[in-house]
Scaffold this active site. Sequence first.
Site, PDB file in Angstrom:
ATOM      1  N   LYS A  53       5.100  -5.318  13.429  1.00 59.67           N
ATOM      2  CA  LYS A  53       6.167  -5.905  13.915  1.00 59.67           C
ATOM      3  C   LYS A  53       5.688  -7.085  14.579  1.00 59.67           C
ATOM      4  O   LYS A  53       4.929  -7.368  15.307  1.00 59.67           O
ATOM      5  CB  LYS A  53       6.958  -5.257  15.718  1.00 59.67           C
ATOM      6  CG  LYS A  53       7.985  -4.745  16.388  1.00 59.67           C
ATOM      7  CD  LYS A  53       9.692  -5.889  15.611  1.00 59.67           C
ATOM      8  CE  LYS A  53      10.908  -4.653  15.097  1.00 59.67           C
ATOM      9  NZ  LYS A  53      11.705  -4.844  13.882  1.00 59.67           N
ATOM     10  N   GLU A 104       4.307  -0.548   5.325  1.00 60.30           N
ATOM     11  CA  GLU A 104       4.818  -0.179   6.393  1.00 60.30           C
ATOM     12  C   GLU A 104       3.935   1.524   6.406  1.00 60.30           C
ATOM     13  O   GLU A 104       5.314   1.556   5.863  1.00 60.30           O
ATOM     14  CB  GLU A 104       5.277  -0.358   7.300  1.00 60.30           C
ATOM     15  CG  GLU A 104       5.357  -0.004   8.978  1.00 60.30           C
ATOM     16  CD  GLU A 104       6.505  -0.300   9.559  1.00 60.30           C
ATOM     17  OE1 GLU A 104       6.109   0.195  11.211  1.00 60.30           O
ATOM     18  OE2 GLU A 104       7.609  -1.463   9.358  1.00 60.30           O
ATOM     19  N   PRO A 129       0.860  -1.173  -0.089  1.00 60.63           N
ATOM     20  CA  PRO A 129      -0.301  -0.423  -0.260  1.00 60.63           C
ATOM     21  C   PRO A 129       0.543   1.545   0.088  1.00 60.63           C
ATOM     22  O   PRO A 129       0.349   2.008  -0.344  1.00 60.63           O
ATOM     23  CB  PRO A 129      -1.273   0.215   0.656  1.00 60.63           C
ATOM     24  CG  PRO A 129       0.203  -1.318   2.437  1.00 60.63           C
ATOM     25  CD  PRO A 129       0.541  -2.046   1.256  1.00 60.63           C
TER      26      PRO A 129
END
Length: 420
Positions: A236, A220, A202
């Site tokens: 994470k 991210e 994305p």
Amino acid sequence: MSGLVFLKDQNYPVIAFNPNHYLIYKNNQFSFFKINSEKQYEMMDEFAIDSLLQFDSSQNHPVFTQFQGGYIGFVSYDYAAKQFTSVRERPQPAFYLGRYESFLKQQEDGWYFYSHADDAEQQFIQLRTLLSQPITIEELELTQACHPRWSKSEYANAFQQIQNYIVAGDCYQINLTQEFTAKGQGSLLSRAESLWNLTDAPYAGYLKLDDFELLSCSPELFIEFKQQQLITRPIKGTMPRFADPDLDAASKQKLQNSEKDQAENVMIVDLLRNDLSIHAETGSVKTTKLFEIESFNQVHHMVSEIEAQLKSEVNPFDVLMSALPGGSITGAPKIRAMQIIEELEGGSRGAYCGSLGYFNFDGSGRWNILIRSIQKFQDELSIWAGGGITIASDCEAEYQECFDKISAMLNLLNTWQIKN
């Protein structure tokens, strides 16, 4: 075309070009360029970042954050980290920020031209003429296969040194990464679409600055600026995807139940809450999502979300710079983690683990974390992978996680090698 940018921007794709002025940091110095009356770039001897970044928060804000004209660029890990500790730097650009008044945006039925420029009509005519002609991009071919800079034993040695630091009380977590390098001829842009189709990320993007190219397949988000609201979504925790539905579901469930990954994730959530609180209204920092599992083409990730309300007098750029490098790619405590990374990794990260993104003229914007990203400077390519090391980490599993994250990208890269 130097300064050419593409941002997927969470399914609001934009192509920006011809910045009317820009700031670049390379070889330990800043250079500021501005368009003169002849529509040519000229270097300015003096500049102030405040004169480049001019936000008008009174403008109407869109319901969804998307590029509307403003400032696009990237901040390398090296440039961000040197705010806090000494780091080696690569000869390539380490910081870039350009003011873009003209751009293309993709909509359902095609690409549309937008511009705030005084000569918008002339720019549109020139662009239409350019696009009506064949455009040739030199296809990227590798002259050397992509290979890890570390052997497995070298990785294990660095892993053990981190364990020693944790036991000694220096840190709780270190994001240890390793570099994969290759040599190549041609443009990264020629291969961009195949990488983006592979990863479907994305926060993908591309940036070209003379002989430097940055191609990101990042999943991210670092920080989204929406009016006075800040949102960050640290990753994470990683498990591989499988073609077999049962194996894939089991891998996802294993990540969901992993106490080790949850412990890593919450450490970074706490670190980012602290980073955002510096510029946030008192009591506004909230963890809105914790340990959610998001699935991408090659991996499952554990993702959390933090929101905060930005103080009205704070410049969004100051927030970005004070929070970089992102905690998800350093460790905790942050400054000591960066010192240990500098000691153990044996080379600078360059753009990797920095951030690529934009600010609109109203101060809204979106910046990623530059993971799953390839940087090319002249004929040198590099791609990195890593993960958070804690006292509960297993060396074999952490080493494998590096490959889980980028093995599909490495395999695709190596198909571009020149056949002898």
